[in-house]
Design a protein around this motif. Sequence first.
Motif, short mmCIF file in Angstrom:
data_model
loop_
_atom_site.label_atom_id
_atom_site.label_comp_id
_atom_site.label_asym_id
_atom_site.label_seq_id
_atom_site.Cartn_x
_atom_site.Cartn_y
_atom_site.Cartn_z
N ASP A 180 0.83 -1.21 0.00
CA ASP A 180 0.00 0.00 0.00
C ASP A 180 0.87 1.26 0.00
OD1 ASP A 180 -2.30 -1.49 0.01
OD2 ASP A 180 -2.57 -1.41 2.19
N THR A 181 1.95 1.22 0.80
CA THR A 181 2.85 2.37 0.86
C THR A 181 3.52 2.62 -0.49
OG1 THR A 181 3.29 1.96 3.21
CG2 THR A 181 4.87 3.33 2.02
N LEU A 182 3.99 1.54 -1.11
CA LEU A 182 4.68 1.67 -2.40
C LEU A 182 3.73 2.14 -3.50
CD1 LEU A 182 6.91 -1.52 -2.26
CD2 LEU A 182 7.66 0.85 -2.00
N LEU A 183 2.50 1.64 -3.49
CA LEU A 183 1.53 2.06 -4.49
C LEU A 183 1.20 3.54 -4.34
CD1 LEU A 183 -0.91 -1.01 -4.42
CD2 LEU A 183 0.58 -0.32 -6.31
N ALA A 184 1.19 4.02 -3.11
CA ALA A 184 0.88 5.43 -2.87
C ALA A 184 1.97 6.35 -3.38
CB ALA A 184 0.66 5.66 -1.37
N THR A 185 3.21 5.84 -3.49
CA THR A 185 4.32 6.68 -3.96
C THR A 185 4.28 6.91 -5.47
OG1 THR A 185 5.83 4.83 -4.34
CG2 THR A 185 5.78 5.80 -2.11
N GLY A 186 3.65 5.99 -6.20
CA GLY A 186 3.59 6.12 -7.65
C GLY A 186 4.88 5.75 -8.35
N ILE A 187 5.81 5.11 -7.64
CA ILE A 187 7.08 4.72 -8.25
C ILE A 187 6.83 3.59 -9.26
CG2 ILE A 187 9.38 3.77 -7.81
CD1 ILE A 187 9.23 4.95 -5.02
N PRO A 188 7.34 3.69 -10.48
CA PRO A 188 7.16 2.61 -11.47
C PRO A 188 7.76 1.30 -10.97
CG PRO A 188 7.98 4.61 -12.53
CD PRO A 188 8.07 4.83 -11.05
N LEU A 189 7.11 0.20 -11.31
CA LEU A 189 7.56 -1.11 -10.85
C LEU A 189 8.99 -1.40 -11.30
CD1 LEU A 189 7.01 -3.82 -9.50
CD2 LEU A 189 6.00 -4.61 -11.65
N GLU A 190 9.32 -1.03 -12.53
CA GLU A 190 10.66 -1.30 -13.06
C GLU A 190 11.73 -0.57 -12.23
OE1 GLU A 190 13.19 -0.93 -17.25
OE2 GLU A 190 11.02 -0.63 -17.22
N SER A 191 11.44 0.69 -11.89
CA SER A 191 12.39 1.46 -11.08
C SER A 191 12.52 0.88 -9.68
CB SER A 191 11.93 2.92 -10.98
OG SER A 191 11.87 3.52 -12.26
N LEU A 192 11.40 0.43 -9.14
CA LEU A 192 11.41 -0.16 -7.80
C LEU A 192 12.22 -1.44 -7.77
CD1 LEU A 192 10.36 -0.22 -4.89
CD2 LEU A 192 8.34 -1.43 -5.74
N GLU A 193 12.02 -2.29 -8.80
CA GLU A 193 12.76 -3.55 -8.84
C GLU A 193 14.25 -3.30 -8.99
OE1 GLU A 193 13.12 -7.70 -11.44
OE2 GLU A 193 11.77 -6.11 -12.10
N THR A 194 14.61 -2.37 -9.86
CA THR A 194 16.02 -2.06 -10.07
C THR A 194 16.68 -1.57 -8.79
OG1 THR A 194 15.64 -1.49 -12.39
CG2 THR A 194 17.66 -0.66 -11.39
N ARG A 195 15.99 -0.67 -8.08
CA ARG A 195 16.57 -0.13 -6.85
C ARG A 195 16.64 -1.19 -5.77
NH1 ARG A 195 20.44 1.66 -4.76
NH2 ARG A 195 20.25 2.75 -2.77
N LEU A 196 15.65 -2.09 -5.71
CA LEU A 196 15.66 -3.16 -4.72
C LEU A 196 16.84 -4.09 -4.94
CD1 LEU A 196 14.27 -4.61 -2.36
CD2 LEU A 196 12.90 -5.87 -4.05
N LEU A 197 17.09 -4.43 -6.20
CA LEU A 197 18.23 -5.29 -6.52
C LEU A 197 19.55 -4.62 -6.14
CD1 LEU A 197 17.12 -6.55 -10.05
CD2 LEU A 197 16.98 -7.80 -7.90
N GLN A 198 19.66 -3.34 -6.49
CA GLN A 198 20.89 -2.61 -6.17
C GLN A 198 21.09 -2.51 -4.66
OE1 GLN A 198 20.14 1.08 -8.19
NE2 GLN A 198 20.90 0.34 -10.17
N ARG A 199 19.99 -2.28 -3.94
CA ARG A 199 20.10 -2.14 -2.49
C ARG A 199 20.53 -3.45 -1.85
NH1 ARG A 199 22.02 0.62 1.28
NH2 ARG A 199 20.93 0.52 3.28
N ALA A 200 20.03 -4.56 -2.38
CA ALA A 200 20.43 -5.87 -1.85
C ALA A 200 21.92 -6.10 -2.05
CB ALA A 200 19.62 -6.98 -2.52
N VAL A 201 22.44 -5.69 -3.22
CA VAL A 201 23.88 -5.84 -3.48
C VAL A 201 24.68 -4.95 -2.53
CG1 VAL A 201 25.70 -5.47 -5.21
CG2 VAL A 201 23.52 -6.48 -5.90
N GLU A 202 24.16 -3.74 -2.27
CA GLU A 202 24.84 -2.84 -1.34
C GLU A 202 24.87 -3.43 0.07
OE1 GLU A 202 22.71 0.80 -1.63
OE2 GLU A 202 23.35 1.21 -3.69
N ARG A 203 23.75 -3.97 0.51
CA ARG A 203 23.70 -4.56 1.86
C ARG A 203 24.62 -5.76 1.99
NH1 ARG A 203 18.04 -5.65 4.63
NH2 ARG A 203 19.57 -6.57 6.04
#
Length: 205
Positions: free
Chosen positions: A141-164
């Motif tokens: 619900d929080t992510l849908l409210a931000t309006g962030i495109p799914l592709e951008s969200l997936e890309t950032r999630l993958l990058q963040r996992a690599v950073e962690r």
Amino acid sequence: LVAATHVDLQAAVKAGRFRSDLFYRLNIYPVVIPPLRERAADIPLLVDDMLTRFCARHARRLKGITDKALRALRSHSWPGNIRELENTIERGVILAPQDEWIEVEHLFALPFGTPAPEDAINAAGSLEHSADHEALDALCDTLLATGIPLESLETRLLQRAVERARGNLAGAARLLGMTRPQLNYRLKKGAPGRELSGRELSSTG
């Protein structure tokens, strides 16, 4: 002298179940420690300490505990308090394969076919926690409210996992619940022409 109890001694004295003279001798500086279910934030630190202790006791080498298993520990109600947690971690240390990670299935011992309280089996046959569903719905619900495109969200999630995982692709894949080749494919798909750094390439082995 340090004395511990899970009983309300003042109530026990009033009910005649505990000697008042003994209570007043003991009751110099009372320390109230909440039950484990009320201090879930302490669980990761307790788990780290117990892993060190039980790995030494049983001569085991383990990489640690997975994020999914840690979430399961934090969502459990712990009716047996700290002793139940100790038994659970020791069981995981014993059952996990040498040089591998402790998974959810290594922690909770149940009769065959009996799901744990607050747990359910999904269509893929994996153990899930009801608390996970509620948290996931709230996150969606929080992510849908931000309006962030799914592709951008997936890309950032993958990058963040690599950073962690500090550039370790195998570790990042574990955080995301996928294989290393799957992660590599998604990273290249999300960033055309992206070349893995030397640190990433050296850490994928």
